[in-house]
Write an enzyme that holds these catalytic residues in place. Structure first.
Site, PDB file in Angstrom:
ATOM      1  N   LYS A  76      24.112  42.284  38.386  1.00  0.00           N
ATOM      2  CA  LYS A  76      25.033  41.141  38.482  1.00  0.00           C
ATOM      3  C   LYS A  76      25.061  40.452  37.143  1.00  0.00           C
ATOM      4  O   LYS A  76      24.066  40.490  36.388  1.00  0.00           O
ATOM      5  CB  LYS A  76      24.542  40.157  39.552  1.00  0.00           C
TER       6      LYS A  76
HETATM    7  N1  LIG Z   1      35.095  39.074  45.092  1.00  0.00           N
HETATM    8  C1  LIG Z   1      34.434  40.060  45.689  1.00  0.00           C
HETATM    9  O1  LIG Z   1      34.905  41.200  45.728  1.00  0.00           O
HETATM   10  C2  LIG Z   1      33.137  39.801  46.375  1.00  0.00           C
HETATM   11  C3  LIG Z   1      32.644  38.535  46.567  1.00  0.00           C
HETATM   12  N2  LIG Z   1      31.503  38.350  47.302  1.00  0.00           N
HETATM   13  C4  LIG Z   1      30.969  37.021  47.530  1.00  0.00           C
HETATM   14  O2  LIG Z   1      31.906  36.229  48.253  1.00  0.00           O
HETATM   15  C5  LIG Z   1      31.763  34.854  47.888  1.00  0.00           C
HETATM   16  C6  LIG Z   1      33.110  34.306  47.435  1.00  0.00           C
HETATM   17  O3  LIG Z   1      33.560  35.083  46.320  1.00  0.00           O
HETATM   18  P1  LIG Z   1      35.095  35.099  45.863  1.00  0.00           P
HETATM   19  O4  LIG Z   1      35.972  34.820  47.029  1.00  0.00           O
HETATM   20  O5  LIG Z   1      35.279  36.333  45.078  1.00  0.00           O
HETATM   21  O6  LIG Z   1      35.127  33.865  44.861  1.00  0.00           O
HETATM   22  P2  LIG Z   1      36.397  33.001  44.426  1.00  0.00           P
HETATM   23  O7  LIG Z   1      36.031  32.372  43.149  1.00  0.00           O
HETATM   24  O8  LIG Z   1      37.641  33.805  44.505  1.00  0.00           O
HETATM   25  O9  LIG Z   1      36.484  31.888  45.575  1.00  0.00           O
HETATM   26  C7  LIG Z   1      35.429  31.040  45.901  1.00  0.00           C
HETATM   27  C8  LIG Z   1      35.920  30.059  46.953  1.00  0.00           C
HETATM   28  O10 LIG Z   1      34.828  29.259  47.383  1.00  0.00           O
HETATM   29  C9  LIG Z   1      35.182  27.883  47.276  1.00  0.00           C
HETATM   30  N3  LIG Z   1      33.965  27.114  47.058  1.00  0.00           N
HETATM   31  C10 LIG Z   1      33.213  27.039  45.946  1.00  0.00           C
HETATM   32  N4  LIG Z   1      32.177  26.208  46.164  1.00  0.00           N
HETATM   33  C11 LIG Z   1      32.278  25.772  47.424  1.00  0.00           C
HETATM   34  C12 LIG Z   1      31.527  24.898  48.241  1.00  0.00           C
HETATM   35  N5  LIG Z   1      30.435  24.309  47.769  1.00  0.00           N
HETATM   36  N6  LIG Z   1      31.936  24.704  49.498  1.00  0.00           N
HETATM   37  C13 LIG Z   1      33.041  25.304  49.966  1.00  0.00           C
HETATM   38  N7  LIG Z   1      33.805  26.138  49.257  1.00  0.00           N
HETATM   39  C14 LIG Z   1      33.425  26.355  48.007  1.00  0.00           C
HETATM   40  C15 LIG Z   1      36.159  27.837  46.117  1.00  0.00           C
HETATM   41  O11 LIG Z   1      36.938  26.661  46.127  1.00  0.00           O
HETATM   42  C16 LIG Z   1      36.974  29.088  46.416  1.00  0.00           C
HETATM   43  O12 LIG Z   1      37.917  28.825  47.433  1.00  0.00           O
HETATM   44  C17 LIG Z   1      30.657  34.825  46.835  1.00  0.00           C
HETATM   45  O13 LIG Z   1      29.429  34.605  47.474  1.00  0.00           O
HETATM   46  C18 LIG Z   1      30.687  36.233  46.266  1.00  0.00           C
HETATM   47  O14 LIG Z   1      29.464  36.617  45.669  1.00  0.00           O
HETATM   48  C19 LIG Z   1      30.841  39.385  47.873  1.00  0.00           C
HETATM   49  C20 LIG Z   1      31.279  40.659  47.724  1.00  0.00           C
HETATM   50  C21 LIG Z   1      32.410  40.985  46.896  1.00  0.00           C
HETATM   51  O1  LIG Z   2      32.704  45.501  43.458  1.00  0.00           O
HETATM   52  C1  LIG Z   2      31.625  45.441  42.905  1.00  0.00           C
HETATM   53  O2  LIG Z   2      31.228  46.268  42.117  1.00  0.00           O
HETATM   54  C2  LIG Z   2      30.641  44.314  43.160  1.00  0.00           C
HETATM   55  C3  LIG Z   2      31.074  43.266  44.114  1.00  0.00           C
HETATM   56  C4  LIG Z   2      30.011  42.205  44.185  1.00  0.00           C
HETATM   57  O3  LIG Z   2      29.697  41.578  43.187  1.00  0.00           O
HETATM   58  C5  LIG Z   2      29.302  41.987  45.432  1.00  0.00           C
HETATM   59  O4  LIG Z   2      29.415  42.814  46.351  1.00  0.00           O
HETATM   60  O5  LIG Z   2      28.576  40.977  45.536  1.00  0.00           O
END
Ligand SMILES: NC(=O)C1=CN([C@@H]2O[C@H](COP(=O)(O)OP(=O)(O)OC[C@H]3O[C@@H](n4cnc5c(N)ncnc54)[C@H](O)[C@@H]3O)[C@@H](O)[C@H]2O)C=CC1
Ligand SMILES: O=C(O)CCC(=O)C(=O)O
Length: 429
Positions: free
Chosen positions: A118
């Site tokens: 990461k």
């Molecule tokens: N993007 C991906 O493909 C993946 C993401 N994840 C996990 O999913 C989660 C979200 O990631 P993404 O959607 O990609 O990020 P993003 O940056 O696209 O969205 C994050 C969202 O969470 C909200 N947020 C931030 N702090 C907050 C709080 N304290 N309370 C409520 N909402 C809050 C933001 O306003 C935003 O709507 C993270 O834990 C990330 O590690 C896991 C696997 C893959």
């Molecule tokens: O798509 C990837 O390689 C990693 C996604 C990721 O950061 C996660 O699963 O937490």
């Protein structure tokens, strides 16, 4: 065993629940369940490599700022390191190390040939212009040039990053080596070798997990009452797909505001509204505002925390009324809260299973790139779904066979697979 003592970690903040301690505790528990050799456990408790670089950038106003960027490579015994890149003010080496370890277990559980890594930079991307973000991303990539690569370590998007940052990373890496290397990142735009379906993949995997979780209890998605914290890449996609499948999305939130509608939110209309209002949800017709704290406590069939770590803790777990929790975020339920939920019979589907759709499609993107053959979205979704459903069934089966909670079941499968590989490769002296 706790956090690995060899790392140059920031001091633990007493007010903050350390995500690395939590992840190491789950590893310890799995090691006990598997009766893992202590030496193997020690190897798996430590990341193989920790890189911290300084990133000097000239801001648009001419001043220079120096940022710290991290990349933690936990384990590459099954294949190249793999994992997202996070831009968020709360990024620390402790957090990145925990997230890297989670990636190792996630890839092992899903049976994809990757290790875990990461990366992250402690910035709020909203504080920077697009050209500043481009300079930050390019400099960060440049500093990591010897540590990443399509068969070494393959970054992807995470909180605060998207296909745009992946394109900058791919371009910077390619310029350094002198030819185009699309396979150095995944989650990149389709125009440069990205996969159809990657943008929605994590949310789609979450939808599949929710569907299977309800089915395991003899229920269906139609009419299921769902609450989602976080409306970014993952929360938004999950909301859309669950809505399309007939679920009632009672509430969603961003870091600054939340919305509630007892009859269910019109998600396509909300997506259009947020797109028109620079991602703000405020004032969406037919809904009431709700705080993030209250949203987590709403009565519902399924609660989906899809934002950050440590959202359901000892402090609020007693008031959580959801029957099922599906961890779309990494580490949203703390260890103490997890134990309390288990004691109350609330079923928690762990992050390393529930949010694995993203890395699975990253793997499919990498495979398509390596073979120079690109698939339609229907095929990508089908392949991902089959890996997700298979992993889901294995975790359920393992939980029943060993009479352990789902998280421990998932960890025993993942840690057991990695431990076997370490031992087969002879890395254990
Ligand atoms: N993007 C991906 O493909 C993946 C993401 N994840 C996990 O999913 C989660 C979200 O990631 P993404 O959607 O990609 O990020 P993003 O940056 O696209 O969205 C994050 C969202 O969470 C909200 N947020 C931030 N702090 C907050 C709080 N304290 N309370 C409520 N909402 C809050 C933001 O306003 C935003 O709507 C993270 O834990 C990330 O590690 C896991 C696997 C893959
Ligand atoms: O798509 C990837 O390689 C990693 C996604 C990721 O950061 C996660 O699963 O937490």
């Amino acid at each position: 065993m706790g956090s690995p003592s060899l790392l140059p970690l920031e001091p633990a903040s007493p007010a903050h629940i350390c995500p690395l301690d939590q992840t190491c505790s789950y590893l310890d528990e799995a090691a006990r369940e598997l009766q893992l050799d202590a030496g193997l456990q020690a190897i798996l408790s430590h990341p193989r490599k920790v890189v911290t670089v300084s990133i000097p950038i000239k801001l648009d106003n001419g001043t220079v700022q120096v940022l710290a960027g991290h990349r933690v490579q936990h384990c590459d015994v099954l294949g190249p390191y793999k994992g997202g890149t996070r831009y968020h003010p709360a990024v620390t080496l402790r957090e990145v190390s925990a997230l890297a370890m989670l990636m190792t277990w996630k890839c092992a559980l899903l049976g994809i040939p990757y290790g875990g890594a990461k990366g992250g930079i402690a910035i709020n991307p909203n504080d920077y212009s697009v050209s500043e973000l481009e300079r930050i991303t390019r400099r960060y990539t440049n500093e990591l040039i010897k540590d990443i690569g399509p068969s070494v370590d393959i970054p992807a998007p995470d909180v605060g990053t998207s296909a745009r940052e992946m394109a900058w990373m791919m371009d910077t890496y390619s310029m350094n080596v002198g030819h185009a290397v699309p396979g150095v990142v995944t989650g990149k735009p389709i125009s440069i070798g990205g996969s159809r379906g990657r943008e929605m993949a994590t949310g789609r995997g979450v939808m599949i997990t929710v569907r299977e979780a309800l089915a395991a209890q003899g229920k269906s998605l139609a009419g299921a009452r769902i609450v989602i914290q976080g409306f970014g890449n993952v929360g938004r996609s999950a909301a859309q797909l669950l809505y399309e499948a007939g679920a009632r999305i009672l509430a969603v939130s961003t870091s600054t505001n939340g919305l509630f509608a007892d009859a269910g939110l019109d998600i396509p209309a909300l997506l259009a509204y947020a797109a028109e209002n620079h991602k703000s949800l405020v004032g969406f017709p037919g809904s009431m505002p709700i705080s993030n704290d209250d949203l987590l406590l709403l009565p519902c069939d399924v609660l989906i925390p899809a934002a950050l770590e440590n959202q359901i803790t000892e402090a609020n777990v007693a008031q959580v009324k959801a029957q099922i929790i599906v961890e779309a975020a990494n580490g949203p339920v703390t260890l103490a809260a997890d134990q309390a939920l288990e004691a109350r019979g609330v079923t928690v589907f762990p992050d390393i299973l529930a949010n694995a759709g993203g890395v699975v499609v990253s793997y499919l993107e990498w495979v398509q790139g390596l073979s120079y053959v690109f698939w339609d979205e229907e095929r990508v979704n089908r392949e991902m779904e089959s890996l997700m459903v298979y992993a889901f069934q294995r975790v359920l089966q393992q939980s029943q066979n060993r009479q352990v909670p789902l998280r421990l079941a998932a960890y025993t499968l993942a840690v057991g697979r990695v431990a076997q590989a370490v031992s087969d490769r002879g890395l254990y002296p």
